[in-house]
Design an enzyme around this catalytic site. Sequence first.
Site, PDB file in Angstrom:
ATOM      1  N   ASP A   7     -31.907 -23.499  26.582  1.00 25.85           N
ATOM      2  CA  ASP A   7     -32.838 -23.868  25.508  1.00 25.85           C
ATOM      3  C   ASP A   7     -32.213 -25.322  25.346  1.00 25.85           C
ATOM      4  O   ASP A   7     -31.204 -25.718  26.235  1.00 25.85           O
ATOM      5  CB  ASP A   7     -32.448 -23.147  24.208  1.00 25.85           C
ATOM      6  N   ASP A   9     -32.640 -28.106  22.300  1.00 28.96           N
ATOM      7  CA  ASP A   9     -32.149 -28.563  20.844  1.00 28.96           C
ATOM      8  C   ASP A   9     -30.902 -27.574  20.473  1.00 28.96           C
ATOM      9  O   ASP A   9     -31.410 -26.376  20.251  1.00 28.96           O
ATOM     10  CB  ASP A   9     -33.260 -28.507  19.972  1.00 28.96           C
ATOM     11  N   ASP A 169     -29.478 -20.342  21.267  1.00 27.13           N
ATOM     12  CA  ASP A 169     -28.876 -20.860  19.971  1.00 27.13           C
ATOM     13  C   ASP A 169     -29.315 -20.482  18.696  1.00 27.13           C
ATOM     14  O   ASP A 169     -28.901 -20.724  17.568  1.00 27.13           O
ATOM     15  CB  ASP A 169     -28.419 -22.462  19.887  1.00 27.13           C
TER      16      ASP A 169
END
Length: 223
Positions: A7, A9, A169
């Site tokens: 991922d 961001d 995250d």
Amino acid sequence: MRTVVFDLDGTLADTSGDLIAAANVCFREMGFGDVLDAARDAGVALRGGRRMLVEGLTRHGAMDEAVVKRYYPVLLEAYGGAISKHTVFFPGAMEAVEALKARGYGVGICTNKPEGLAEQLMRELGAREAFGALVGADTLPVRKPDPAPLVETVRRLGGDPAMTVLIGDSDTDRNTAKAAGVPSVLVTFGPSGEDMAALEPEALLNDFRDLPDVVYGLIGRNS
């Protein structure tokens, strides 16, 4: 080929400062001033542009889906105009990427940021060429947590989803990995890090220096 998909961001980079600045452009146009704060609202920012607009409007008792829809393109334009002013990679992130590549893994990005903005950001940070593939929110008709973007990233890397790990995250990343039947590693150093254990990923990551060994423990190493 075994592959590692990241991922963007909140996983590879802290993009929250530039995202919040773009959202505040919208809120100022609405007459609310700077609604979001970089220190307090990083977790909101890393959930995406629409989430920031919803959060800010809700705080002012003015939530209206039509307003969110109208201002989302304004936010994207503002963000694209200053996409890398405050954004930085998390400590050790790119060193971990290079270490994975040295061990023979294919490395790519699967993000819910629009593809064009993700490409722009990675170019401005001087890191686009480090990744063999990049799939964004609008690359396909569906986005994470649908597994298709992850599978497409692996396909572009020349890999096999059965020998892939997703680094993320959020619950979105956890659910994407689960839907694709691949292990996930969730980072704990982002603004929502304390919540990651409850998502029960296959591994938690406290420091990017540990990532190559964590990946090896989950999917082995390319010969």
